[in-house]
Enzyme design. Structure first.
Site, short mmCIF file in Angstrom:
data_model
loop_
_atom_site.label_atom_id
_atom_site.label_comp_id
_atom_site.label_asym_id
_atom_site.label_seq_id
_atom_site.Cartn_x
_atom_site.Cartn_y
_atom_site.Cartn_z
N PRO A 263 41.91 40.44 51.89
CA PRO A 263 42.61 41.44 52.54
C PRO A 263 41.63 42.39 53.10
O PRO A 263 41.22 43.28 52.41
CB PRO A 263 43.97 41.82 52.27
CG PRO A 263 43.87 41.52 50.56
CD PRO A 263 42.78 40.68 50.49
N ASP A 437 38.22 45.87 49.93
CA ASP A 437 39.76 44.58 49.40
C ASP A 437 40.55 45.23 48.49
O ASP A 437 40.56 45.87 48.31
CB ASP A 437 38.85 43.22 48.55
CG ASP A 437 39.75 42.42 47.40
OD1 ASP A 437 40.65 42.85 48.23
OD2 ASP A 437 39.59 41.92 47.39
N HIS A 438 41.97 44.75 50.04
CA HIS A 438 43.33 46.07 49.62
C HIS A 438 43.42 45.50 48.32
O HIS A 438 44.19 46.21 48.34
CB HIS A 438 44.06 45.68 50.93
CG HIS A 438 44.27 47.05 50.72
ND1 HIS A 438 44.00 48.50 50.35
CD2 HIS A 438 44.52 47.71 52.36
CE1 HIS A 438 45.23 49.37 51.19
NE2 HIS A 438 45.50 48.69 51.96
N ARG A 439 43.29 44.76 48.18
CA ARG A 439 44.00 44.29 46.87
C ARG A 439 43.89 45.00 45.64
O ARG A 439 44.29 45.18 44.10
CB ARG A 439 43.58 42.66 46.55
CG ARG A 439 44.23 41.71 47.29
CD ARG A 439 43.75 40.63 47.01
NE ARG A 439 42.01 40.39 46.90
CZ ARG A 439 41.37 38.47 45.99
NH1 ARG A 439 42.11 37.90 45.75
NH2 ARG A 439 40.14 39.37 46.42
#
Length: 465
Positions: A263, A437-439
């Site tokens: 994401p 990467d928003h994770r």
């Protein structure tokens, strides 16, 4: 006489197939150990394969353009044939630059020896149309198929060169163009060719009347506006159909995987880069950086590593079980090549001085443009920078290189009105863009990281901390 079959080897990184791009030998031709016999394209790069056998080429078992799996026989060699022709004697140059220039002038259209597989090595090339002779500076010491070092051929005696006529003494060094051959090192000629610059029209400014990198870049910049005026005619064919394979297929798979598995979140910031441009100018005039390409990308690379130290999670890898935070930086550089986008990386970039990093970036870029980047150079990256400013773009939303959680884009740097101490002044301004990467990377960490990068671009003196 015995016949041996050459099997397509595994060139590393778990690649299972490759396309035969071009044969460098023909049936009936004599080949020596480590002579390049074929150029292949893997999913990551072009690779030249040297022969592990000596003898006579029998049959080419795979056609150009055909894709085959690793382990497939691709050609045969019959041992016991006549020895391959010895290379012509090489004149002994008075200095290395003259040797490089002589090699390039006499074989200006020949491709240089490229990177090779581990355990192979490079040597003189064969060709179906003409033979190529190895020259100083264009090939490394041959390495045998088994990995042992092969001894280079003994140097042959060379007759002394005939003295120049008394009426034609050597001209004094001059920055103006002379009527003789162009004096330029092979990498400079390669750069001119890549940029579409006729090197014979470039005014040299080097210390011995040689063409420098800055001379070529200046000529390319001046010629750009005129090249852009010319618009090509529509082709006669109504369509082109391009097979999706090799590097293009790898790019498609990587970008699809990245876009739909990680994401993305993107941030942007405008930056006053005036001091960076002044710093770059000082470095170009420094004797320590003479002959080395210096650009704002060098400062950007240093800025990223400085910001990584302050925000280490942007230099990570995501797995389903854990987040791996790297305490080293293998800095990826997105490079546009004739065969597509690749992202080789500078290993252990965090341990390099500014000069070492400048040299590493230059070598990486030239190798990528030449299509000779090895698969190992494109693995293990931890964070990437992409310089879209060279294409005149202000900013963009870069897609993460698979396996990484951060990528930064450097936009074009140009003068704009900027408020300084309450007054509007012309300043060199750029826009930085970044995706994460928003994770792994939360919004506050992403913001602090990009702000740290911007602070270095605004004030490179912070790198002295």
């Amino acid at each position: 006489m015995s016949e041996s079959k050459f099997l397509l080897p595994d060139v590393g990184e778990g690649l299972t197939e490759a396309e035969i791009v071009s044969w460098k030998v023909a049936p009936g031709e004599q080949v020596a150990v480590n002579q390049v016999i074929v150029e292949i394209e893997t999913a990551k790069s072009l690779v030249e394969l040297p022969s592990p056998f000596e003898g006579t080429v029998g049959e080419l078992l795979v056609s150009e353009g055909e894709t085959v799996e690793v382990g497939t026989p691709i050609f045969t060699v019959t041992a016991g044939g006549e020895a391959a022709a010895a290379p012509e004697p090489e004149p002994a140059p008075e200095e290395q630059l003259v040797a490089d220039v002589a090699a390039t002038v006499s074989h200006e259209e020949e491709p240089k020896a490229g990177a090779v597989l581990v355990g192979y090595g490079s040597a003189g090339h064969g060709s179906t149309r003409r033979r190529r002779v190895t020259h100083p500076g264009t090939a490394s010491i041959p390495v045998s198929f088994t990995g042992s070092i092969a001894q280079p051929a003994a140097a042959q005696p060379v007759a002394p060169a005939a003295p120049a006529p008394a009426a034609a003494p050597a001209p004094a060094a001059s920055p103006s163009r002379s009527a003789g051959p162009v004096v330029a090192k092979p990498p400079i000629r390669k750069l001119a060719k890549d940029l579409g610059v006729d090197i014979t029209t470039v005014t040299p400014t080097g210390p011995i009347g040689d063409v420098t990198r800055d001379d070529v870049l200046r000529e390319a910049t001046q010629a750009t506006v005129f090249r852009n005026i010319q618009t090509p005619e529509w082709p006669d064919d109504r369509e082109d159909r391009i097979p999706v394979k090799g590097v293009r297929k790898a790019i498609a798979n990587a970008m699809t995987t990245s876009a739909f598995s990680a994401p993305h979140v993107s941030l942007f910031v405008d930056v006053d880069a005036t001091r960076t441009m002044e710093f770059v100018k000082r470095l170009k005039n420094s004797a320590d950086f003479a002959g080395v390409k210096v650009s704002p990308l060098l400062i950007m690379a240093k800025a990223i590593m400085w910001a990584v130290r302050r925000n280490p999670t942007v230099n990570s890898t995501w797995t389903d079980e854990e987040i791996i935070v790297h305490h080293y930086v293998n800095l990826g550089i997105a490079a546009a090549t004739p065969r597509g986008l690749i992202v080789p990386n500078v290993k252990e970039a965090q341990a390099m001085t500014l000069l070492e990093l400048a040299k590493a970036l230059e070598e990486l870029t030239l190798t990528a443009r030449d299509g000779k980047t090895q698969p190992a150079a494109m693995s293990g990256g931890t964070i990437t920078v992409t310089n879209i400013g060279v294409f005149g773009m202000d900013t963009g939303t870069p897609i993460l290189n698979p396996g990484e959680v951060g990528i930064v884009a450097l936009g074009t740097i140009k003068q704009k009105p900027w408020v300084v101490d309450g007054e509007v002044r012309p300043r060199y301004v750029t826009t930085l863009g970044a995706s994460f990467d928003h994770r792994v990377v939360d919004g506050d960490v992403a913001s602090r990281f990009l702000a740290d990068v911007a602070s270095i671009i605004e004030e490179p003196a912070l790198l002295l901390d």
